[in-house]
Design a protein around this motif. Structure first.
Motif, short mmCIF file in Angstrom:
data_model
loop_
_atom_site.label_atom_id
_atom_site.label_comp_id
_atom_site.label_asym_id
_atom_site.label_seq_id
_atom_site.Cartn_x
_atom_site.Cartn_y
_atom_site.Cartn_z
N LYS A 93 3.13 19.24 -11.29
CA LYS A 93 3.24 19.67 -9.90
C LYS A 93 2.31 18.93 -8.95
O LYS A 93 2.46 19.04 -7.73
CB LYS A 93 2.95 21.18 -9.80
N GLY A 94 1.34 18.19 -9.50
CA GLY A 94 0.39 17.51 -8.64
C GLY A 94 -0.82 18.37 -8.34
O GLY A 94 -0.93 19.52 -8.78
N ILE A 95 -1.76 17.81 -7.58
CA ILE A 95 -2.99 18.52 -7.24
C ILE A 95 -2.73 19.32 -5.96
O ILE A 95 -3.12 18.91 -4.86
CB ILE A 95 -4.17 17.55 -7.08
N SER B 234 0.84 -1.20 0.00
CA SER B 234 0.00 0.00 0.00
C SER B 234 0.87 1.25 0.00
O SER B 234 0.48 2.29 -0.53
CB SER B 234 -0.93 0.01 1.21
N LYS B 235 2.07 1.16 0.58
CA LYS B 235 2.98 2.31 0.59
C LYS B 235 3.49 2.62 -0.82
O LYS B 235 4.00 3.71 -1.08
CB LYS B 235 4.15 2.06 1.53
N ARG B 236 3.33 1.66 -1.72
CA ARG B 236 3.67 1.89 -3.13
C ARG B 236 2.40 2.12 -3.95
O ARG B 236 2.39 1.96 -5.15
CB ARG B 236 4.49 0.73 -3.70
N ARG B 237 1.32 2.46 -3.26
CA ARG B 237 0.05 2.90 -3.85
C ARG B 237 -0.73 1.76 -4.53
O ARG B 237 -1.44 1.98 -5.51
CB ARG B 237 0.27 4.06 -4.81
N TRP C 54 -13.06 6.80 0.42
CA TRP C 54 -14.05 5.86 0.95
C TRP C 54 -14.26 4.77 -0.09
O TRP C 54 -14.63 5.06 -1.22
CB TRP C 54 -15.35 6.60 1.23
N PRO C 55 -13.98 3.51 0.25
CA PRO C 55 -14.12 2.44 -0.75
C PRO C 55 -15.58 2.18 -1.11
O PRO C 55 -16.43 2.03 -0.23
CB PRO C 55 -13.49 1.23 -0.06
N TRP C 56 -15.86 2.14 -2.40
CA TRP C 56 -17.20 1.85 -2.90
C TRP C 56 -17.59 0.43 -2.50
O TRP C 56 -16.90 -0.53 -2.84
CB TRP C 56 -17.21 2.01 -4.42
N PRO C 57 -18.70 0.24 -1.76
CA PRO C 57 -18.97 -1.07 -1.14
C PRO C 57 -19.86 -2.01 -1.96
O PRO C 57 -20.26 -3.05 -1.45
CB PRO C 57 -19.67 -0.68 0.15
N TRP C 58 -20.18 -1.67 -3.21
CA TRP C 58 -21.17 -2.45 -3.95
C TRP C 58 -20.56 -3.07 -5.21
O TRP C 58 -19.64 -2.53 -5.81
CB TRP C 58 -22.36 -1.57 -4.35
N GLN C 59 -21.15 -4.19 -5.62
CA GLN C 59 -20.79 -4.80 -6.90
C GLN C 59 -22.08 -5.29 -7.57
O GLN C 59 -23.07 -5.57 -6.89
CB GLN C 59 -19.82 -5.95 -6.71
N TRP D 159 -3.77 9.61 -8.06
CA TRP D 159 -3.78 10.58 -6.96
C TRP D 159 -5.09 10.57 -6.19
O TRP D 159 -5.11 10.73 -4.97
CB TRP D 159 -3.49 11.98 -7.51
N LEU D 160 -6.20 10.35 -6.89
CA LEU D 160 -7.49 10.32 -6.19
C LEU D 160 -7.59 9.11 -5.28
O LEU D 160 -8.21 9.18 -4.21
CB LEU D 160 -8.63 10.33 -7.20
N HIS D 161 -7.01 7.99 -5.70
CA HIS D 161 -7.03 6.81 -4.83
C HIS D 161 -6.24 7.05 -3.56
O HIS D 161 -6.55 6.48 -2.51
CB HIS D 161 -6.47 5.60 -5.58
N GLN D 162 -5.21 7.90 -3.63
CA GLN D 162 -4.41 8.20 -2.44
C GLN D 162 -5.07 9.25 -1.56
O GLN D 162 -5.04 9.17 -0.34
CB GLN D 162 -3.01 8.67 -2.86
N GLY D 163 -5.69 10.27 -2.21
CA GLY D 163 -6.46 11.26 -1.48
C GLY D 163 -5.66 12.11 -0.52
O GLY D 163 -6.13 12.41 0.59
N GLU D 164 -4.46 12.52 -0.91
CA GLU D 164 -3.64 13.33 -0.02
C GLU D 164 -3.75 14.81 -0.34
O GLU D 164 -4.35 15.21 -1.33
CB GLU D 164 -2.17 12.87 -0.12
N GLY D 165 -3.13 15.65 0.48
CA GLY D 165 -3.02 17.08 0.21
C GLY D 165 -4.36 17.79 0.20
O GLY D 165 -5.19 17.63 1.10
N VAL D 166 -4.57 18.57 -0.86
CA VAL D 166 -5.77 19.38 -0.94
C VAL D 166 -7.04 18.52 -0.99
O VAL D 166 -8.10 18.92 -0.52
CB VAL D 166 -5.70 20.34 -2.15
N LEU D 167 -6.92 17.32 -1.56
CA LEU D 167 -8.08 16.42 -1.59
C LEU D 167 -8.52 16.07 -0.17
O LEU D 167 -9.71 16.06 0.13
CB LEU D 167 -7.72 15.14 -2.36
N LYS D 168 -7.56 15.80 0.66
CA LYS D 168 -7.86 15.44 2.06
C LYS D 168 -8.45 16.62 2.81
O LYS D 168 -9.40 16.48 3.58
CB LYS D 168 -6.60 14.93 2.74
N SER D 169 -7.89 17.82 2.57
CA SER D 169 -8.39 19.00 3.28
C SER D 169 -9.80 19.37 2.83
O SER D 169 -10.59 19.90 3.61
CB SER D 169 -7.44 20.18 3.07
#
Length: 414
Positions: free
Chosen positions: A393-395, A169-172, A280-285, A264-274
């Motif tokens: 530069k990233g999000i 997970s640390k390697r995304r 949040w994992p989608w719980p349906w199939q 980047w959205l799967h990681q959700g860091e930085g401005v996304l987190k703020s």
């Protein structure tokens, strides 16, 4: 077989508030950039502008929804306009979606049942807004539930696989559970899978996206748990090599925009987190292949923070069409039980505020904003734009674009 729509309209004058319908010819459809597979009519001899869009079948609801709005916009030029959607049937999500059309345009739905007399039936507007909750799909399993059908020894081996990929997970690397397999992904790229085989499972790399045939042959590896209780070294080394390869593509700027954004959205860091909190994992199939809405909804991104659930819809192409589809899918979320019992990782309830956040680039923003002239509650579809240099530069920031005043829409915007 050609349908004589004029005859149908004349036989049902009580359904519409206009008569003496004039059809839009093929050359005008093309000039107005309207999808040519539908029939378009305008009502005559009325102080209120009225239009029809008709089809004998609807293959893509978002296309039909957008075509009607574009036709209404062409007829309107700022004046009050009613558009009738005529088709054999409509999904409940589509009916809910046309109730969201607003501004100078209002929309109504009419069933066309060819073999019945009468053959046109106006759908009562209250049906657009009824809110029965219904269930679609099934809950996605976790490691324990997915392994319940395996034999005891294989279940223990599955936990060893879990441990290996959890450490990545640390390697995304993130995990997605399916009925018959577990996928391991780096952003949008599936790199390995566990597939059910009776009471056992098969583990291997999964590299359908890889174009280089030499690398594909080199990295096609099976995995297994050896006598020491560890995954075989060759498989582990190959997985790391695949991640190295993908990280190099990222560093060289060779990922597609949507793939880079997904990472980047799967990681959700930085401005996304703020802004929105944690992913949040989608719980349906889906239960079966007919549940296309679920397949599309799981391509969106969901965040949780302070008890609120936020829904993010990236739009990188065909902005008008993608926005139309998102409006229909928002109606699916509203009418279904998919988010009614959303919980965070601690089991606390999450509340969805009904908004779909459109995430796009500066080049597509103006096209998306056209929808603000055609929907009732534009606040439910906020637009966020990435910075111009986001790929390099990233999000590091997201710009919120407030709805503009409808009077700023050019009269002949189409």
């Amino acid at each position: 077989m050609s349908i004589t729509w004029h005859t149908i309209w004349e036989a049902h004058p009580e359904v519409f508030i206009a008569q003496n319908w004039v059809e839009c010819p093929e050359d005008k459809k093309k000039a107005n950039r309207l999808p040519t597979q539908y029939a378009y009519f305008m009502g005559g001899e009325t102080t209120l502008r009225v239009g029809l869009i008709a089809s004998s079948s609807i293959l893509r609801e978002e296309e039909f929804l957008l075509a009607g709005v574009l036709w209404g916009n062409r007829l309107s030029n700022g004046a009050k306009t009613i558009i009738y959607y005529v088709a054999p049937d409509f999904s409940m999500a589509f009916l809910k979606s046309i109730s969201k059309i607003g501004g100078s345009i209002s929309a109504r739905a009419v069933y066309w049942r060819e073999k019945l007399t009468p053959s046109l039936y106006l759908v009562p507007e209250e049906r657009h807004n009824i809110q029965p909750r219904y269930s679609i799909g099934e809950e996605r399993p976790d490691w324990i539930r997915w392994g319940q059908g395996l034999n005891p020894v294989t279940r223990q081996q599955l936990m060893i696989v879990n441990k290996f990929f959890s450490e990545l997970s640390k390697r995304r690397i993130h995990v997605e559970f399916r009925q018959q397999h577990i996928a391991f992904l780096w952003g949008n790229f599936e790199i390995a899978e566990v597939r059910r085989n009776g009471k056992k499972f098969e583990l291997g790399t999964k590299l359908k996206w890889l174009k280089d045939q030499d690398l594909l042959a080199k990295w096609q590896k099976q995995g297994w748990v050896d006598a020491s209780g560890s995954l075989n070294q060759e498989f582990c080394m190959t997985v790391h090599s695949v991640i190295d390869y993908l990280e190099a593509l990222e560093n060289q700027g060779n990922l597609r925009s949507q793939d880079l954004l997904a990472l980047w959205l799967h990681q959700g860091e930085g401005v996304l987190k703020s802004l929105w909190g944690s992913p949040w994992p989608w719980p349906w199939q889906p239960k079966d292949r007919s549940e296309n809405s679920l397949l599309e909804l799981e391509q969106w991104y969901y965040f949780q923070g302070n008890g609120q659930l936020s829904v993010i819809c990236p739009i990188f192409e065909k902005p008008l069409m993608k926005a139309a589809r998102s409006i229909i899918l928002s109606s699916v979320l509203e009418r279904s039980l998919l988010l009614a019992y959303a919980k965070d990782e601690s089991g606390n309830s999450l509340v969805w505020d009904g908004r779909i956040h459109w995430l796009t680039t500066l080049g597509l923003e103006d096209e998306l904003r056209r929808w603000y002239c055609w929907i009732n509650n534009m606040d439910n579809f906020p637009i966020w734009t990435l910075p111009e240099n986001w790929k390099e530069k990233g999000i590091y920031e997201l710009n919120s674009r407030a709805p503009f005043n409808q009077s700023l829409m050019p009269r002949d915007y189409l």
